[in-house]
Design a protein around this motif. Structure first.
Motif, PDB file in Angstrom:
ATOM      1  N   VAL A  66       0.851  -1.187   0.000  1.00 26.84           N
ATOM      2  CA  VAL A  66       0.000   0.000   0.000  1.00 26.84           C
ATOM      3  C   VAL A  66       0.888   1.238   0.000  1.00 26.84           C
ATOM      4  O   VAL A  66       1.807   1.346   0.808  1.00 26.84           O
ATOM      5  CB  VAL A  66      -0.936   0.026   1.227  1.00 26.84           C
ATOM      6  CG1 VAL A  66      -1.725   1.337   1.275  1.00 26.84           C
ATOM      7  CG2 VAL A  66      -1.894  -1.165   1.207  1.00 26.84           C
ATOM      8  N   ARG A  68       0.694   5.234   0.551  1.00 26.63           N
ATOM      9  CA  ARG A  68      -0.216   6.247   1.089  1.00 26.63           C
ATOM     10  C   ARG A  68       0.598   7.411   1.667  1.00 26.63           C
ATOM     11  O   ARG A  68       1.817   7.339   1.756  1.00 26.63           O
ATOM     12  CB  ARG A  68      -1.140   5.657   2.155  1.00 26.63           C
ATOM     13  CG  ARG A  68      -0.429   4.994   3.341  1.00 26.63           C
ATOM     14  CD  ARG A  68      -1.439   4.283   4.247  1.00 26.63           C
ATOM     15  NE  ARG A  68      -0.802   3.580   5.355  1.00 26.63           N
ATOM     16  CZ  ARG A  68      -0.548   4.110   6.541  1.00 26.63           C
ATOM     17  NH1 ARG A  68      -0.888   5.385   6.786  1.00 26.63           N
ATOM     18  NH2 ARG A  68       0.008   3.397   7.499  1.00 26.63           N
ATOM     19  N   ILE A 109      -1.461  -0.941  -4.115  1.00 23.45           N
ATOM     20  CA  ILE A 109      -2.622  -0.068  -3.964  1.00 23.45           C
ATOM     21  C   ILE A 109      -2.145   1.328  -3.605  1.00 23.45           C
ATOM     22  O   ILE A 109      -1.356   1.497  -2.675  1.00 23.45           O
ATOM     23  CB  ILE A 109      -3.549  -0.577  -2.847  1.00 23.45           C
ATOM     24  CG1 ILE A 109      -3.986  -2.028  -3.089  1.00 23.45           C
ATOM     25  CG2 ILE A 109      -4.767   0.340  -2.681  1.00 23.45           C
ATOM     26  CD1 ILE A 109      -4.611  -2.679  -1.863  1.00 23.45           C
ATOM     27  N   ALA A 111      -3.491   4.796  -2.038  1.00 26.53           N
ATOM     28  CA  ALA A 111      -4.590   5.411  -1.298  1.00 26.53           C
ATOM     29  C   ALA A 111      -4.400   6.919  -1.381  1.00 26.53           C
ATOM     30  O   ALA A 111      -3.479   7.475  -0.785  1.00 26.53           O
ATOM     31  CB  ALA A 111      -4.599   4.937   0.153  1.00 26.53           C
ATOM     32  N   GLU A 197      -9.215   4.730   4.661  1.00 23.17           N
ATOM     33  CA  GLU A 197      -8.415   3.656   5.272  1.00 23.17           C
ATOM     34  C   GLU A 197      -9.183   2.338   5.290  1.00 23.17           C
ATOM     35  O   GLU A 197      -8.626   1.273   4.993  1.00 23.17           O
ATOM     36  CB  GLU A 197      -7.994   4.049   6.690  1.00 23.17           C
ATOM     37  CG  GLU A 197      -6.860   5.079   6.745  1.00 23.17           C
ATOM     38  CD  GLU A 197      -7.314   6.484   6.394  1.00 23.17           C
ATOM     39  OE1 GLU A 197      -6.463   7.308   6.011  1.00 23.17           O
ATOM     40  OE2 GLU A 197      -8.533   6.758   6.492  1.00 23.17           O
ATOM     41  N   THR A 200      -9.274   0.838   1.847  1.00 24.30           N
ATOM     42  CA  THR A 200      -7.956   0.284   1.511  1.00 24.30           C
ATOM     43  C   THR A 200      -7.743  -1.044   2.226  1.00 24.30           C
ATOM     44  O   THR A 200      -7.289  -2.031   1.619  1.00 24.30           O
ATOM     45  CB  THR A 200      -6.849   1.279   1.896  1.00 24.30           C
ATOM     46  OG1 THR A 200      -7.080   2.522   1.227  1.00 24.30           O
ATOM     47  CG2 THR A 200      -5.478   0.744   1.510  1.00 24.30           C
TER      48      THR A 200
END
Length: 268
Positions: A66, A68, A109, A111, A197, A200
């Motif tokens: 992830v 972010r 991913i 975010a 969040e 995600t």
């Protein structure tokens, strides 16, 4: 439990403007941009981000990555002065560094909330999934500096939304809000800011239910056939299907389906 990751590569001994956290029970690693309030991405940070993606790709503890940012904004983009100070050789590597999420074999991913401009947008475009909050604005503002995107932004965007919309975004330095990004196919999902969040986390949990081998194969196949003819794409898909036919995970998936139970994939 989430722990801060350290790396054996001496070039990653002191991370520049970001940190990496590992959550072993989720087989998840988070790359967290941490230079508030705007999470500006420095030149040296780009090299480190590439190296971190490469290291996580080789780490058996990690299944999903992830990307972010801390605070209200994912990233307002790069350090403008850094472009004038960097050598031509260094600048020529920008797109290669920012393409690291796409080259990574594991699902990545992004975010995104708040400003997601310039290189912040470009590295998000190199990810497999973009979960955006309703506060998100995507933009490639380089025209305002007398420049063009230099880390793959216009090229990737054109593949997603076509030349007309890409010209509208690039040539007018236009900001695209999260909901519009979803409508145009740039974002995977758009959620209220306080749900970013959770959305995600839910996607991470979902991805963990699939075979890691099948996911790696799907990602590489889709990336490799993006510019190919339909005939070549179908041919390569057939070869990948045939290879997975021999896998332990496929056998487990078939047995689980017929046994009406959840499959337990091992990635082989």
């Amino acid at each position: 439990m989430t722990t801060k990751m350290t790396f054996t590569d001496p070039r990653l001994a002191a991370l520049n403007g970001f940190r990496v956290e590992l959550t072993p029970d989720k087989q998840r690693a988070d790359i967290i941009l941490d230079r508030p309030p705007l999470n500006v991405i420095e030149m040296a940070q780009r090299d480190q981000l590439r190296l971190v993606f490469e290291a996580l790709d080789e780490d058996d503890r990690v299944r999903v990555i992830v990307l972010r940012g801390i605070g209200e904004h994912f990233s307002s983009g790069g350090n403008i002065k850094g472009f004038m100070e960097a050598s031509p050789e260094h600048v020529s590597k920008l797109a290669w560094n920012i393409a690291a999420p796409a080259r990574c074999s594991k699902p990545v991913i992004a975010a995104n909330r708040g400003y997601c401009f310039g290189v912040g947008f470009e590295i998000s475009l190199a990810c497999d999934f973009r979960i955006v909050s309703e506060t998100c604005f995507y933009a490639l503002p380089e025209q305002k500096l007398g420049q063009i995107p230099g880390s793959g932004g216009s090229a990737r965007l054109q593949k997603i939304v076509g030349i007309t919309r890409t010209k509208d975004i690039v040539m007018r330095s236009k900001r695209i809000p999260g909901k519009q990004a979803l409508d145009w196919g740039i974002a995977t999902e758009c959620v209220p800011d306080n749900k970013l969040e959770a959305a995600t986390d839910a996607l991470v949990d979902e991805l963990l239910t699939f075979s890691p081998l099948a996911q790696r194969t799907a990602k590489k196949l889709l990336n490799d056939t993006e510019d190919s003819t339909l005939a070549i794409a179908i041919e390569l898909e057939g070869h990948c299907y045939s290879r997975l036919r021999q896998s332990t995970d496929f056998k487990e998936g078939v047995e689980a389906f017929h046994g009406k139970r959840a499959a337990k994939f091992i990635g082989s």
